[in-house]
Every structure is written in C-alpha cells, then in structure tokens.
Scaffold this motif. Structure first.
Motif, short mmCIF file in Angstrom:
data_model
loop_
_atom_site.label_atom_id
_atom_site.label_comp_id
_atom_site.label_asym_id
_atom_site.label_seq_id
_atom_site.Cartn_x
_atom_site.Cartn_y
_atom_site.Cartn_z
N LEU A 1 -9.49 -44.60 -20.41
CA LEU A 1 -9.98 -44.01 -21.65
C LEU A 1 -10.53 -42.60 -21.42
O LEU A 1 -10.33 -41.70 -22.24
CB LEU A 1 -11.04 -44.90 -22.29
CG LEU A 1 -10.55 -46.22 -22.86
CD1 LEU A 1 -11.73 -47.06 -23.34
CD2 LEU A 1 -9.54 -46.01 -23.99
N GLN A 2 -11.22 -42.42 -20.30
CA GLN A 2 -11.76 -41.10 -19.99
C GLN A 2 -10.63 -40.09 -19.74
O GLN A 2 -10.70 -38.96 -20.23
CB GLN A 2 -12.70 -41.18 -18.79
CG GLN A 2 -13.99 -41.88 -19.13
CD GLN A 2 -14.80 -42.26 -17.91
OE1 GLN A 2 -14.29 -42.37 -16.81
NE2 GLN A 2 -16.10 -42.48 -18.11
N GLU A 3 -9.59 -40.50 -19.01
CA GLU A 3 -8.45 -39.62 -18.76
C GLU A 3 -7.75 -39.20 -20.04
O GLU A 3 -7.27 -38.08 -20.15
CB GLU A 3 -7.43 -40.33 -17.85
CG GLU A 3 -7.82 -40.42 -16.41
CD GLU A 3 -6.85 -41.28 -15.62
OE1 GLU A 3 -5.68 -41.45 -16.04
OE2 GLU A 3 -7.26 -41.81 -14.57
N ARG A 4 -7.70 -40.10 -21.00
CA ARG A 4 -7.02 -39.82 -22.27
C ARG A 4 -7.97 -39.20 -23.30
O ARG A 4 -7.63 -39.12 -24.46
CB ARG A 4 -6.40 -41.11 -22.81
CG ARG A 4 -5.32 -41.67 -21.87
CD ARG A 4 -4.72 -42.96 -22.39
NE ARG A 4 -4.20 -42.84 -23.73
CZ ARG A 4 -2.98 -42.43 -24.07
NH1 ARG A 4 -2.14 -42.07 -23.12
NH2 ARG A 4 -2.60 -42.40 -25.33
N ASN A 5 -9.16 -38.80 -22.84
CA ASN A 5 -10.16 -38.18 -23.70
C ASN A 5 -10.58 -39.06 -24.88
O ASN A 5 -10.93 -38.56 -25.94
CB ASN A 5 -9.69 -36.81 -24.19
CG ASN A 5 -9.53 -35.84 -23.06
OD1 ASN A 5 -10.37 -35.79 -22.17
ND2 ASN A 5 -8.45 -35.08 -23.07
N GLN A 6 -10.54 -40.37 -24.66
CA GLN A 6 -10.97 -41.32 -25.68
C GLN A 6 -12.41 -41.78 -25.42
O GLN A 6 -13.02 -42.42 -26.25
CB GLN A 6 -10.05 -42.55 -25.70
CG GLN A 6 -8.61 -42.23 -25.99
CD GLN A 6 -8.42 -41.67 -27.38
OE1 GLN A 6 -8.90 -42.23 -28.36
NE2 GLN A 6 -7.73 -40.54 -27.48
N LEU A 7 -12.91 -41.44 -24.23
CA LEU A 7 -14.26 -41.83 -23.84
C LEU A 7 -14.87 -40.69 -23.02
O LEU A 7 -14.34 -40.33 -21.97
CB LEU A 7 -14.23 -43.12 -23.00
CG LEU A 7 -15.56 -43.65 -22.47
CD1 LEU A 7 -16.48 -44.09 -23.62
CD2 LEU A 7 -15.32 -44.83 -21.53
N SER A 8 -15.93 -40.13 -23.53
CA SER A 8 -16.55 -39.01 -22.82
C SER A 8 -17.80 -39.44 -22.06
O SER A 8 -18.37 -38.64 -21.31
CB SER A 8 -16.92 -37.91 -23.81
OG SER A 8 -17.82 -38.41 -24.78
N GLU A 9 -18.23 -40.68 -22.23
CA GLU A 9 -19.46 -41.15 -21.61
C GLU A 9 -19.21 -41.72 -20.21
O GLU A 9 -18.15 -42.25 -19.92
CB GLU A 9 -20.09 -42.25 -22.46
CG GLU A 9 -20.52 -41.78 -23.83
CD GLU A 9 -20.94 -42.94 -24.70
OE1 GLU A 9 -22.15 -43.24 -24.68
OE2 GLU A 9 -20.08 -43.53 -25.35
N LYS A 10 -20.23 -41.62 -19.38
CA LYS A 10 -20.23 -42.25 -18.08
C LYS A 10 -20.44 -43.76 -18.29
O LYS A 10 -21.18 -44.16 -19.19
CB LYS A 10 -21.40 -41.67 -17.27
CG LYS A 10 -21.34 -41.95 -15.79
CD LYS A 10 -22.58 -41.45 -15.06
CE LYS A 10 -22.67 -39.96 -14.97
NZ LYS A 10 -23.79 -39.54 -14.07
N VAL A 11 -19.79 -44.59 -17.48
CA VAL A 11 -19.92 -46.04 -17.57
C VAL A 11 -20.54 -46.54 -16.27
O VAL A 11 -20.05 -46.23 -15.18
CB VAL A 11 -18.55 -46.72 -17.81
CG1 VAL A 11 -18.69 -48.24 -17.82
CG2 VAL A 11 -17.92 -46.23 -19.11
N ILE A 12 -21.63 -47.30 -16.40
CA ILE A 12 -22.33 -47.84 -15.24
C ILE A 12 -22.24 -49.37 -15.30
O ILE A 12 -22.69 -49.99 -16.26
CB ILE A 12 -23.81 -47.41 -15.20
CG1 ILE A 12 -23.93 -45.88 -15.06
CG2 ILE A 12 -24.53 -48.06 -14.03
CD1 ILE A 12 -23.85 -45.16 -16.35
#
Length: 168
Positions: free
Chosen positions: A87-98
């Motif tokens: 999701l981050q690669e596809r710019n669908q998620l900009s948040e860090k996930v912990i």
C-alpha cells in the motif's frame, strides 16, 4: 502511524497493551481485578475473531491502535507487513505501521487461564488465572507499550516489526 499489537489469541495481553497505549489504564503500578476486567475485549474475543484487526481507538497523537490474534501462524505478521509495504509503494498508505508482539510478556498462569477460558470454554476456572496473570505481567506490558512508542519515533522504516524478545 498505525499501531498493531499481536499475540497468540489477541484478547489478553494485546487488549491490555491497547488500553495502556490509549491511556485507559494507570501506569507504573499493578492493576486491580476490576481494572483488568473492565478492559475492552479482555477475555471476550473468540476463535472467530482470530486474524481480524480489532480497532481499539485513537491515541493522543491521532494514531489508530489495533490488535490481532495470530494463533501459531507465522504468516500473519509477514502478511500484514507485506500488505502495508504494498500500500505504501502504491501511495495508498502514507503512515508508518508498527507491529508489536506482546507474547513475550505472557506468564505461564495466563497461558493456562487462556486455554481454559478461551480454548475449553471453562471461564469460571480460566478467568481467575487470567486476572492473576495480568497482574503479573501488567507492568511489563506497560513498558512494552512505552518501548513500542519510542521505537516508532526513532526508526525510519515505513513498516516496523517489533518482536520484543527482551520482555521475556
């Protein structure tokens, strides 16, 4: 940031961790039976909830807090990790996930209580053991949550998996 606490069943240490994270429990002391039993989802989830992300709330920094029960599956955390990265690669998620593992905080008495209460549906035997176990490990869980928050701010990776082995 998105916080996800995980362990075997997803209803005991993870629920306590989410409650500590959201400042719904007092820090730096042992919890009472009533405080433990009042934690949302503590000993309330079933096998039908395994593998589901359970939303617990938004923290003081506007970050969502979730939990998940993974059982013995070694694939749940990597799947979440890979999906978040996708999701981050596809710019669908900009948040860090912990993704933080609470399993190292679980004392033996809590494992037995969880097996009796959740595994065998013998709640009248399991719940007192779960409460005793929660009292034993609550301070460790509190420290684990503080360490998780600290690591989330100090690390630059977009997806962070914390095994938390030092809490054993």
């Amino acid at each position: 940031m998105i916080y996800i606490y995980n362990d075997y069943g997803g209803t005991h240490t993870t629920s306590l961790a989410a409650a500590y994270h959201l400042k719904k429990l007092p820090s730096n002391r042992k919890l009472t039976k009533d405080e433990i039993q009042s934690v949302r989802y503590f000993n309330k989830l079933t096998k039908h909830d395994l593998g589901k992300l359970i939303f617990h709330g938004i923290d003081e920094d506007n970050n969502p807090v979730y939990t998940i029960g993974r059982r013995n599956s070694k694939y749940v955390v990597p799947a979440i990790q890979e999906f978040a990265a996708l999701l981050q690669e596809r710019n669908q998620l900009s948040e860090k996930v912990i993704i933080s593992n609470t399993s190292p905080t679980v004392p033996f008495v809590m494992s037995v209580g969880g097996f009796l209460a959740r595994g065998l549906n013998i709640n009248f035997l399991g719940e007192p053991l779960l409460v005793a176990g929660a009292k034993q490990c609550c301070e460790k869980i509190d420290r684990l949550v503080e360490e998780t928050k600290k690591m989330s701010h100090s690390m630059t990776a977009k997806v962070i998996v914390l095994e938390n082995k030092k809490f054993h």
